[in-house]
Design a protein around this motif. Structure first.
Motif, PDB file in Angstrom:
ATOM      1  N   VAL A 111      54.503  38.408  53.440  1.00 31.07           N
ATOM      2  CA  VAL A 111      52.992  38.313  53.615  1.00 31.07           C
ATOM      3  C   VAL A 111      52.276  39.606  53.604  1.00 31.07           C
ATOM      4  O   VAL A 111      52.590  40.437  54.032  1.00 31.07           O
ATOM      5  CB  VAL A 111      52.625  37.453  54.855  1.00 31.07           C
ATOM      6  N   PHE A 112      51.304  39.924  52.509  1.00 27.88           N
ATOM      7  CA  PHE A 112      50.305  40.999  52.487  1.00 27.88           C
ATOM      8  C   PHE A 112      49.342  40.863  53.431  1.00 27.88           C
ATOM      9  O   PHE A 112      48.704  39.781  53.010  1.00 27.88           O
ATOM     10  CB  PHE A 112      49.921  41.269  51.139  1.00 27.88           C
ATOM     11  N   PHE A 113      48.728  41.972  53.991  1.00 24.68           N
ATOM     12  CA  PHE A 113      47.497  41.842  54.666  1.00 24.68           C
ATOM     13  C   PHE A 113      46.722  42.874  54.154  1.00 24.68           C
ATOM     14  O   PHE A 113      46.872  44.156  54.143  1.00 24.68           O
ATOM     15  CB  PHE A 113      47.645  42.342  56.151  1.00 24.68           C
ATOM     16  N   LEU A 114      45.518  42.466  53.273  1.00 27.27           N
ATOM     17  CA  LEU A 114      44.701  43.504  52.617  1.00 27.27           C
ATOM     18  C   LEU A 114      43.131  43.660  53.113  1.00 27.27           C
ATOM     19  O   LEU A 114      42.744  42.620  53.615  1.00 27.27           O
ATOM     20  CB  LEU A 114      44.794  43.024  51.077  1.00 27.27           C
ATOM     21  N   ASP A 115      43.041  44.762  53.288  1.00 27.35           N
ATOM     22  CA  ASP A 115      41.608  44.913  53.579  1.00 27.35           C
ATOM     23  C   ASP A 115      40.755  44.606  52.554  1.00 27.35           C
ATOM     24  O   ASP A 115      41.032  44.628  51.375  1.00 27.35           O
ATOM     25  CB  ASP A 115      41.413  46.641  53.770  1.00 27.35           C
ATOM     26  N   ASP A 116      39.484  44.147  52.623  1.00 21.50           N
ATOM     27  CA  ASP A 116      38.488  43.490  51.903  1.00 21.50           C
ATOM     28  C   ASP A 116      38.013  44.486  50.689  1.00 21.50           C
ATOM     29  O   ASP A 116      37.391  44.098  49.939  1.00 21.50           O
ATOM     30  CB  ASP A 116      37.594  42.425  52.264  1.00 21.50           C
ATOM     31  N   ASP A 117      37.986  45.751  51.069  1.00 25.32           N
ATOM     32  CA  ASP A 117      37.208  46.661  50.440  1.00 25.32           C
ATOM     33  C   ASP A 117      38.196  47.754  49.878  1.00 25.32           C
ATOM     34  O   ASP A 117      37.819  49.075  49.554  1.00 25.32           O
ATOM     35  CB  ASP A 117      36.383  47.571  51.489  1.00 25.32           C
ATOM     36  N   ILE A 145      43.857  41.998  41.874  1.00 26.27           N
ATOM     37  CA  ILE A 145      44.815  40.927  42.050  1.00 26.27           C
ATOM     38  C   ILE A 145      44.994  40.195  40.651  1.00 26.27           C
ATOM     39  O   ILE A 145      46.414  40.186  40.418  1.00 26.27           O
ATOM     40  CB  ILE A 145      44.490  40.010  43.133  1.00 26.27           C
ATOM     41  N   THR A 146      44.118  39.687  40.043  1.00 22.69           N
ATOM     42  CA  THR A 146      44.310  39.343  38.983  1.00 22.69           C
ATOM     43  C   THR A 146      45.181  40.142  37.560  1.00 22.69           C
ATOM     44  O   THR A 146      45.506  39.449  36.894  1.00 22.69           O
ATOM     45  CB  THR A 146      43.131  38.694  38.115  1.00 22.69           C
ATOM     46  N   ASP A 159      32.824  43.005  47.731  1.00 18.89           N
ATOM     47  CA  ASP A 159      33.876  43.780  47.985  1.00 18.89           C
ATOM     48  C   ASP A 159      34.833  42.896  47.871  1.00 18.89           C
ATOM     49  O   ASP A 159      35.994  43.293  47.090  1.00 18.89           O
ATOM     50  CB  ASP A 159      34.036  44.451  49.598  1.00 18.89           C
ATOM     51  N   ILE A 160      35.003  41.513  48.076  1.00 21.40           N
ATOM     52  CA  ILE A 160      36.299  40.684  48.145  1.00 21.40           C
ATOM     53  C   ILE A 160      36.330  40.273  46.561  1.00 21.40           C
ATOM     54  O   ILE A 160      37.527  40.539  45.930  1.00 21.40           O
ATOM     55  CB  ILE A 160      36.013  39.459  48.915  1.00 21.40           C
ATOM     56  N   LYS A 161      35.144  40.277  45.724  1.00 24.42           N
ATOM     57  CA  LYS A 161      35.496  40.161  44.127  1.00 24.42           C
ATOM     58  C   LYS A 161      36.253  41.046  43.492  1.00 24.42           C
ATOM     59  O   LYS A 161      37.007  40.821  42.559  1.00 24.42           O
ATOM     60  CB  LYS A 161      33.678  39.632  43.818  1.00 24.42           C
ATOM     61  N   LYS A 162      35.710  42.243  43.888  1.00 22.02           N
ATOM     62  CA  LYS A 162      36.292  43.356  43.415  1.00 22.02           C
ATOM     63  C   LYS A 162      38.028  43.411  43.685  1.00 22.02           C
ATOM     64  O   LYS A 162      38.773  43.720  42.748  1.00 22.02           O
ATOM     65  CB  LYS A 162      35.646  44.813  43.813  1.00 22.02           C
ATOM     66  N   ALA A 170      29.881  30.714  45.905  1.00 18.31           N
ATOM     67  CA  ALA A 170      30.538  31.368  44.844  1.00 18.31           C
ATOM     68  C   ALA A 170      31.946  31.674  45.073  1.00 18.31           C
ATOM     69  O   ALA A 170      32.889  31.458  44.147  1.00 18.31           O
ATOM     70  CB  ALA A 170      29.579  32.395  44.510  1.00 18.31           C
ATOM     71  N   LEU A 171      32.258  32.225  46.234  1.00 14.67           N
ATOM     72  CA  LEU A 171      33.773  32.814  46.496  1.00 14.67           C
ATOM     73  C   LEU A 171      34.626  31.826  46.467  1.00 14.67           C
ATOM     74  O   LEU A 171      35.888  31.709  46.011  1.00 14.67           O
ATOM     75  CB  LEU A 171      33.784  33.967  47.504  1.00 14.67           C
TER      76      LEU A 171
END
Length: 299
Positions: free
Chosen positions: A84-90, A24-25, A16-19, A45-46
């Motif tokens: 500061v942004f707080f983002l859910d990982d999914d 973000i990129t 989920d974080i990779k997506k 890897a992450l």
């Protein structure tokens, strides 16, 4: 130009974080830092991906704390951005998500404490029917409104679905940004709220709304994939949420013993909703949570 950082607190959701990192990129505004605070298994890897990132400073923080709020505070300590942004990982961000949030901070000035974006693939944007909305209003529960204020029982109300930037008190978690100064002034996330941090977003946005102005923007768009990984059981989650609500009501809203009548009136409304929908697992959770509250087993 305003500097900003992003904190992603997670537990065992590397895919989920990779997506999320992929989205973000693609942003039109790039953060100074992206901090992943991992409370589960270390993912080599992450960690390597973040370390090798050149568009922003990436950091993978393996965290051994016991709650989302502690992880968020750890992440804030590693950041330097003014926002500061707080983002859910999914979640997955559309390309202007950061830019649209930052635009509100710029337009509203230093009094803006927090800004929330818009999840486009959930029924948050659907208006409740007239009868059920009257019920939620009567029992002081979460509901849709055009002002986003907290009810007398401590429940936040949603402005999601509006088509314009609007002021709100309540900012739901996972797609929200706060001014660093506001975080520092209010003491950050409450470390006493354990585990998944149920209702910690209500606590944070309420405290910041007492000193700053909070806003919603429909133009900062994202989708929520709702990962099934590392989720608590349904009944125990409902029980925990009720316990957290009691703690936060005592902390933020209880001005006198009489105030608790409003809280228990809202809890009665939750019981009635569970019975009406025949959701016995939810009702069992509320019973367990109420019993814990009566025994004073709250955070």
């Amino acid at each position: 130009m305003t500097t900003f950082s992003a904190v992603i607190s997670s537990k065992d959701r590397p895919e989920d974080i990779k997506k999320l990192l992929d989205s973000i990129t693609m942003q039109t505004r790039m953060p100074a830092q992206v901090i992943v605070v991992e409370a589960g298994h270390y993912d080599q890897a992450l960690a390597a991906r973040l370390q090798q990132e050149t568009r922003y400073q990436g950091l993978y923080e393996h965290f051994f704390g016991s709650s989302l709020t502690q992880a968020n505070n750890r992440g804030v300590a590693k950041t330097s951005g003014e926002i500061v942004f707080f983002l859910d990982d999914d979640i997955v961000l559309e390309k202007d998500f950061f830019a649209e949030i930052l635009k509100v901070f710029t337009e509203k000035g230093s009094r803006a404490g927090g800004v929330i974006g818009n999840i486009t693939n959930t029924d948050r944007t659907k208006k409740l029917g007239k009868k059920i909305n009257i019920f939620y209003t009567l029992f002081l529960l979460n509901r849709y409104s055009e002002h986003g204020k907290f009810t007398a029982a401590g429940f936040g109300t949603y402005v999601h679905g509006l088509d314009h930037v609007a002021r709100t008190e309540f900012l739901s978690g996972g797609i929200t940004a706060y001014r660093r100064e506001a975080l520092q002034e209010t003491g950050g996330w409450d470390d006493r709220i354990p585990k998944y941090g149920a209702c910690c977003d209500e606590d944070m946005s309420y405290r910041i709304s007492r000193k700053y102005l909070n806003f919603y923007t429909p133009f900062a768009r994202c989708t929520h994939k709702v990962s099934e990984t590392s989720r608590q059981g349904y009944t125990s989650f409902k029980a925990m949420t009720l316990r957290h609500r009691a703690y936060l009501f005592k902390k933020n809203f209880a001005r006198s013993p009489f105030s608790w009548l409003k809280f228990y009136w809202a809890i009665l409304g939750l019981y009635l909703l569970a019975i009406y929908s025949r959701d016995w697992a939810e009702l069992k959770g509320y019973i367990q949570g109420t019993w814990a509250i009566l025994q004073r087993r709250i955070p």
